[in-house]
Enzyme design. Structure first.
Site, PDB file in Angstrom:
ATOM      1  CE  LYS A   1     -26.854  64.626  20.319  1.00 62.53           C
ATOM      2  NZ  LYS A   1     -27.726  63.441  20.461  1.00 62.53           N
TER       3      LYS A   1
ATOM      4  CD  GLU B   1     -36.864  73.460  28.423  1.00 64.94           C
ATOM      5  OE1 GLU B   1     -37.935  72.867  28.470  1.00 64.94           O
ATOM      6  OE2 GLU B   1     -36.578  74.475  27.924  1.00 64.94           O
TER       7      GLU B   1
ATOM      8  CD  GLU C   1     -39.968  64.669  33.541  1.00 62.94           C
ATOM      9  OE1 GLU C   1     -40.512  65.691  32.880  1.00 62.94           O
ATOM     10  OE2 GLU C   1     -38.742  64.459  33.194  1.00 62.94           O
TER      11      GLU C   1
ATOM     12  CB  CYS D   1     -40.224  69.604  30.252  1.00 62.41           C
ATOM     13  SG  CYS D   1     -40.554  70.838  29.305  1.00 62.41           S
TER      14      CYS D   1
END
Length: 514
Positions: free
Chosen positions: A196, A271, A405, A305
């Site tokens: 997905k 992750e 982040e 990331c």
């Protein structure tokens, strides 16, 4: 009539999709299930061109019935796939890599327009997708077990067997790359796949699924389910065929994914985010380090990331490095992603752009100094979600810009005195995905690599990545590993086999034959 870049993007996507998926009408687009495109049955989802802010295409959420259909197809195909010899699976996987290579330029253009990434970066990432299938093709007949010297008369050995069907959920920042990153080891290990992609960037993953089918994989082995996370992804996790869930994305969503998997008592691999420290010592080659600092944060407009969003610089060279990085950053070409000379493209979507703005504003309010860049939309040739590459000096590690982040082109530069303080600052975060050090001292390089808490650590480089090397994080950056041998093993379950070899085994535990 003059065609705007917005119209050009929509026209180009239509051309590419029709060509790559062998369809005549873009309205046929939907999920790729059991070897066929299936128009969705749920809510309409609009795709927005990040460089223009305009809608270029719409499709419908898959819906529960299609997810169930895909799960059944994956289970049947997985059995057919596992019945093949390991050598045959390897040959077919290599053919998958070749199929991607044959269409890599068209795939790169599709990725550039829909994900908002510079075309030259997309070419590299699509080539890496082909490499992933070729690499794991070589593993198909090498996934061996062990013979164990147990202290009995048994011959005991282990087998690595597939989980069955896995559900994989990938992000919007690198849809093609993460599609190959997950599918290749999964099918190498013998599994069927429900993948997905983000509802914002479903196109390249769907094309890859189609190309794999055309290369000879059994119908239904790889299914691409397009739709929302709270509908399509949740339904996929809930299917009884799903034996493991792999997620790449934010820590907030990752927590929900892990909980959903845990409710079914199935494992997951996560992750998640990062706030990686890129550390420059005074003895480093500063020419290389300054270039490395830009690559670490500004490639993909910071939407990676592993971005080196915290630049830690030794105090004696702090002002010099800040000035040099800022001067170089101001020369980066912000522009339309499909132009060959663009270095930095737009933020992929409006929600993410607003997130970048909010954290950047908080940093300025907390006392950080904007050396180059700025707040608010800037022009990249069209009215899209363009954020100027920004360098902040005078950042304290407790500030939000140094702890949260950002996932945008914002660099926070933090001074440190010595090795001990550099390690302390680098590790003072809830994340642990990546890190790097720039130094001429080989001993220091090894010490830093050992003491910085990160799943990947570079010395005198940044963002080198290859499918051969394991990848994953510490702390809130997730658990489990992708890529390499370790990533392959994540898609297996180990079985111990005990074979009695004695001609007349002695009675055990007081039992006898009669």
């Amino acid at each position: 009539m003059t065609i705007s870049m917005q119209d050009h993007g929509a026209h180009k996507v239509t051309q590419l999709l029709c060509k790559l998926l062998a369809i005549t009408d873009i309205n046929q687009f939907g999920s790729f299930i059991d070897g066929q495109l299936c128009a969705g049955e749920g809510e309409q989802i609009d795709l927005v061109n990040a460089a223009t802010g305009g809608i270029f295409m719409s499709y419908r959420d898959a819906g529960a019935e299609q997810v169930q259909q895909a799960a059944v197809a994956a289970e049947l195909a997985q059995q057919q796939w596992w019945d093949k010899s390991a050598a045959e699976r390897g040959r077919l996987m290599y053919a998958c890599g070749q199929a991607v290579r044959e269409d890599q330029e068209d795939l790169a253009w599709l990725e550039s327009i829909t994900a908002g990434k510079p075309i030259r970066d997309c070419r590299i990432e699509v080539a890496k997708v082909a490499e992933m299938f070729e690499y794991y093709a070589g593993w198909c007949d090498k996934l061996t077990g062990q013979v164990l010297p147990v202290p009995t008369s048994h011959m005991t050995y282990t087998r690595h067997e597939p989980i069955g069907v896995v559900t994989q959920i990938t992000p919007w920042n690198a849809p093609a790359f993460t599609c190959g990153w997950q599918i290749a080891p999964a099918i190498c290990a013998g599994n069927g796949v429900l993948l997905k992609p983000s509802e914002l960037t479903p196109l390249s993953s769907t094309v890859i699924g189609y190309l794999l089918h055309q290369a000879g994989l059994p119908s239904g082995l790889v299914n691409i389910l397009n739709g929302y996370g709270h509908t399509t992804a949740s339904q996929a996790i809930a299917q009884p065929q799903t034996g493991k869930v792999i997620f790449v994305g934010s820590p907030q969503t990752g927590s929900k994914i892990a909980q959903a998997a845990a409710l079914r008592t199935i494992p997951s691999v996560l992750e998640l985010g990062g706030k990686s420290a890129n550390i420059i010592f005074a003895d480093a080659d500063l020419d290389r380090a300054v270039i490395g600092a830009q690559v670490a944060i500004f490639s993909a407009a910071g939407q990676s990331c592993v971005s080196g969003s915290r630049l830690l610089v030794q105090a004696s060279i702090y002002d010099q490095v800040v000035q040099r990085v800022a001067a170089a950053t101001s020369k980066l070409k912000l522009g339309l992603p499909w132009l060959e000379d663009t270095t930095v493209g737009p933020i992929q979507n409006a929600r993410q752009f607003q997130h970048v703005q909010a954290i950047l504003a908080s940093g300025l309010e907390a006392g950080a100094e904007m050396v180059t860049g700025g707040l608010g939309l800037v022009s990249g040739g069209e009215q899209g979600y363009f954020q100027a590459p920004t360098v902040l000096a005078g950042v304290k590690n407790h500030m939000a810009v140094a702890q949260e982040e950002i996932f945008g082109p914002v660099l926070s530069v933090i001074p440190f005195a010595d090795e001990e303080e550099a390690i302390s600052i680098a590790n003072a975060t809830r994340f642990g995905l990546a890190g790097a050090v720039w130094t001429g001292d080989v001993g220091r390089a090894h010490r830093m690599a050992a003491q910085v808490k990160a799943g990947t650590f570079w010395v005198n480089s940044y963002k080198a990545i290859n499918v051969m090397a394991p990848f994953g994080g510490f702390g809130d950056s997730g658990y489990g590993r992708s890529s390499g041998y370790e990533g392959l093993i994540e898609y297996t379950q180990t079985k111990s086999v005990w074979i009695e070899t004695a001609a007349a085994p002695a009675a055990q535990f007081g039992y006898s034959a009669g």
